[in-house]
Motif scaffolding. Structure first.
Motif, PDB file in Angstrom:
ATOM      1  N   GLY A 164      -9.277  27.703  -8.222  1.00  0.00           N
ATOM      2  CA  GLY A 164      -9.741  26.981  -7.047  1.00  0.00           C
ATOM      3  C   GLY A 164     -10.652  25.830  -7.410  1.00  0.00           C
ATOM      4  O   GLY A 164     -10.665  25.348  -8.548  1.00  0.00           O
ATOM      5  N   LYS A 165     -11.437  25.399  -6.437  1.00  0.00           N
ATOM      6  CA  LYS A 165     -12.318  24.244  -6.605  1.00  0.00           C
ATOM      7  C   LYS A 165     -13.609  24.648  -7.306  1.00  0.00           C
ATOM      8  O   LYS A 165     -14.284  25.599  -6.906  1.00  0.00           O
ATOM      9  CB  LYS A 165     -12.641  23.650  -5.234  1.00  0.00           C
ATOM     10  CG  LYS A 165     -13.537  22.417  -5.289  1.00  0.00           C
ATOM     11  CD  LYS A 165     -13.819  21.911  -3.871  1.00  0.00           C
ATOM     12  CE  LYS A 165     -14.755  20.704  -3.892  1.00  0.00           C
ATOM     13  NZ  LYS A 165     -15.074  20.253  -2.519  1.00  0.00           N
ATOM     14  N   LEU A 166     -13.951  23.920  -8.368  1.00  0.00           N
ATOM     15  CA  LEU A 166     -15.200  24.159  -9.078  1.00  0.00           C
ATOM     16  C   LEU A 166     -16.353  23.553  -8.273  1.00  0.00           C
ATOM     17  O   LEU A 166     -16.493  22.338  -8.178  1.00  0.00           O
ATOM     18  CB  LEU A 166     -15.142  23.534 -10.477  1.00  0.00           C
ATOM     19  CG  LEU A 166     -16.392  23.701 -11.353  1.00  0.00           C
ATOM     20  CD1 LEU A 166     -16.682  25.166 -11.623  1.00  0.00           C
ATOM     21  CD2 LEU A 166     -16.221  22.941 -12.665  1.00  0.00           C
ATOM     22  N   VAL A 167     -17.177  24.411  -7.681  1.00  0.00           N
ATOM     23  CA  VAL A 167     -18.275  23.974  -6.828  1.00  0.00           C
ATOM     24  C   VAL A 167     -19.559  23.785  -7.627  1.00  0.00           C
ATOM     25  O   VAL A 167     -20.334  22.857  -7.393  1.00  0.00           O
ATOM     26  CB  VAL A 167     -18.513  24.987  -5.684  1.00  0.00           C
ATOM     27  CG1 VAL A 167     -19.709  24.571  -4.832  1.00  0.00           C
ATOM     28  CG2 VAL A 167     -17.262  25.124  -4.832  1.00  0.00           C
ATOM     29  N   GLU A 168     -19.767  24.675  -8.576  1.00  0.00           N
ATOM     30  CA  GLU A 168     -20.994  24.638  -9.371  1.00  0.00           C
ATOM     31  C   GLU A 168     -20.698  25.129 -10.780  1.00  0.00           C
ATOM     32  O   GLU A 168     -19.944  26.081 -10.971  1.00  0.00           O
ATOM     33  CB  GLU A 168     -22.053  25.532  -8.714  1.00  0.00           C
ATOM     34  CG  GLU A 168     -23.446  25.373  -9.286  1.00  0.00           C
ATOM     35  CD  GLU A 168     -24.477  26.180  -8.495  1.00  0.00           C
ATOM     36  OE1 GLU A 168     -25.441  26.639  -9.122  1.00  0.00           O
ATOM     37  OE2 GLU A 168     -24.307  26.336  -7.266  1.00  0.00           O
ATOM     38  N   LYS A 169     -21.306  24.479 -11.766  1.00  0.00           N
ATOM     39  CA  LYS A 169     -21.089  24.868 -13.163  1.00  0.00           C
ATOM     40  C   LYS A 169     -22.420  24.905 -13.901  1.00  0.00           C
ATOM     41  O   LYS A 169     -23.120  23.911 -13.998  1.00  0.00           O
ATOM     42  CB  LYS A 169     -20.144  23.870 -13.842  1.00  0.00           C
ATOM     43  CG  LYS A 169     -19.923  24.112 -15.336  1.00  0.00           C
ATOM     44  CD  LYS A 169     -19.063  23.009 -15.949  1.00  0.00           C
ATOM     45  CE  LYS A 169     -18.956  23.147 -17.460  1.00  0.00           C
ATOM     46  NZ  LYS A 169     -18.207  22.010 -18.073  1.00  0.00           N
ATOM     47  N   ASN A 170     -22.770  26.086 -14.411  1.00  0.00           N
ATOM     48  CA  ASN A 170     -23.984  26.283 -15.189  1.00  0.00           C
ATOM     49  C   ASN A 170     -23.618  26.972 -16.511  1.00  0.00           C
ATOM     50  O   ASN A 170     -22.542  27.566 -16.620  1.00  0.00           O
ATOM     51  CB  ASN A 170     -24.979  27.161 -14.408  1.00  0.00           C
ATOM     52  CG  ASN A 170     -25.355  26.536 -13.078  1.00  0.00           C
ATOM     53  OD1 ASN A 170     -25.834  25.409 -13.034  1.00  0.00           O
ATOM     54  ND2 ASN A 170     -25.110  27.250 -11.985  1.00  0.00           N
ATOM     55  N   PRO A 171     -24.496  26.940 -17.505  1.00  0.00           N
ATOM     56  CA  PRO A 171     -24.174  27.556 -18.795  1.00  0.00           C
ATOM     57  C   PRO A 171     -23.862  29.056 -18.726  1.00  0.00           C
ATOM     58  O   PRO A 171     -23.156  29.583 -19.581  1.00  0.00           O
ATOM     59  CB  PRO A 171     -25.433  27.307 -19.635  1.00  0.00           C
ATOM     60  CG  PRO A 171     -26.022  26.067 -19.046  1.00  0.00           C
ATOM     61  CD  PRO A 171     -25.763  26.187 -17.574  1.00  0.00           C
TER      62      PRO A 171
END
Length: 209
Positions: free
Chosen positions: A23-30
């Motif tokens: 799906g849609k990547l809304v947030e990306k953190n380590p």
């Protein structure tokens, strides 16, 4: 009664209930991502290995593992199926929980973990934060045969590669290079020269350090 549910507690069979999320990547953190799928945002725990592989694009797909406990259902995501397979093997070992397994996959790639386990390399496994000598030995004892069989690895070859790597790293440390600095370079070289001698590996490493 549903065979996967006993006295209201979900069994490990449900860990395979959600096999991937796209799906849609809304947030990306380590350490985590949020993927929106059909209007629902899924919070997914990830390793640094997966974090580095996730492309900066709107839609992504992660292979998942649903970890079920009485007090929580936690999703873990992996860019590669091989990383998920290693994660599942690791958490099958007594003393290795999901957090420790994720730390291992953040410190080492799935391939490096396979090589360390298959080659009986206690030092590499123990080098991961939070893992002592006894736990490292248990991981190798319990998973070595499974790793070798699963990935069709040559135990003798892996053991020799591991010895060559250690000797090369020791030589580079004597020459004034830090182990961490040398290991990154050496891992790349050994992918291209898996059967290289210690002398060849040292020469190539010195050219790249």
């Amino acid at each position: 009664m549903n065979k996967f549910i006993t006295f209201g507690t979900l069994t490990s069979s449900n860990e395979y209930m959600i096999t991937h999320i796209q799906g849609k990547l809304v947030e990306k953190n380590p350490t985590d991502v949020v993927i929106e799928c059909n209007g629902v945002g899924y919070f997914i725990n990830i390793s640094l290995t997966t974090y580095a592989q996730i492309p900066n694009q709107e839609n992504i797909k992660l292979f998942t593992h649903l970890h079920v406990r009485e007090d929580a259902h936690t999703l873990y995501g992996f860019f590669q199926k091989s990383e998920r397979a290693i994660f599942r093997l690791l958490i099958s070992v007594s003393g290795i929980g999901t957090s420790t397994a994720r730390t291992m996959l953040s410190s080492l790639t799935a391939e490096q973990i396979c090589e360390a386990i298959g080659g009986g390399d206690v030092a590499t496994i123990q080098g991961v934060k939070g893992i002592g000598a006894k736990t490292a030995q248990r991981v190798i004892i319990e998973l070595k045969d499974k790793i070798i069989k699963l990935y069709d690895l040559d135990e003798v070859s892996m053991s020799q590669n591991n010895t060559n790597k250690e000797e090369t790293l020791s030589a580079l440390e004597v020459l004034g290079y830090t182990r961490k600095q040398s290991e990154k370079v050496l891992d790349k070289i050994m992918k291209e020269m898996p059967n290289g001698s210690v002398e060849e590996l040292i020469k190539m490493a010195l050219k790249n350090l």
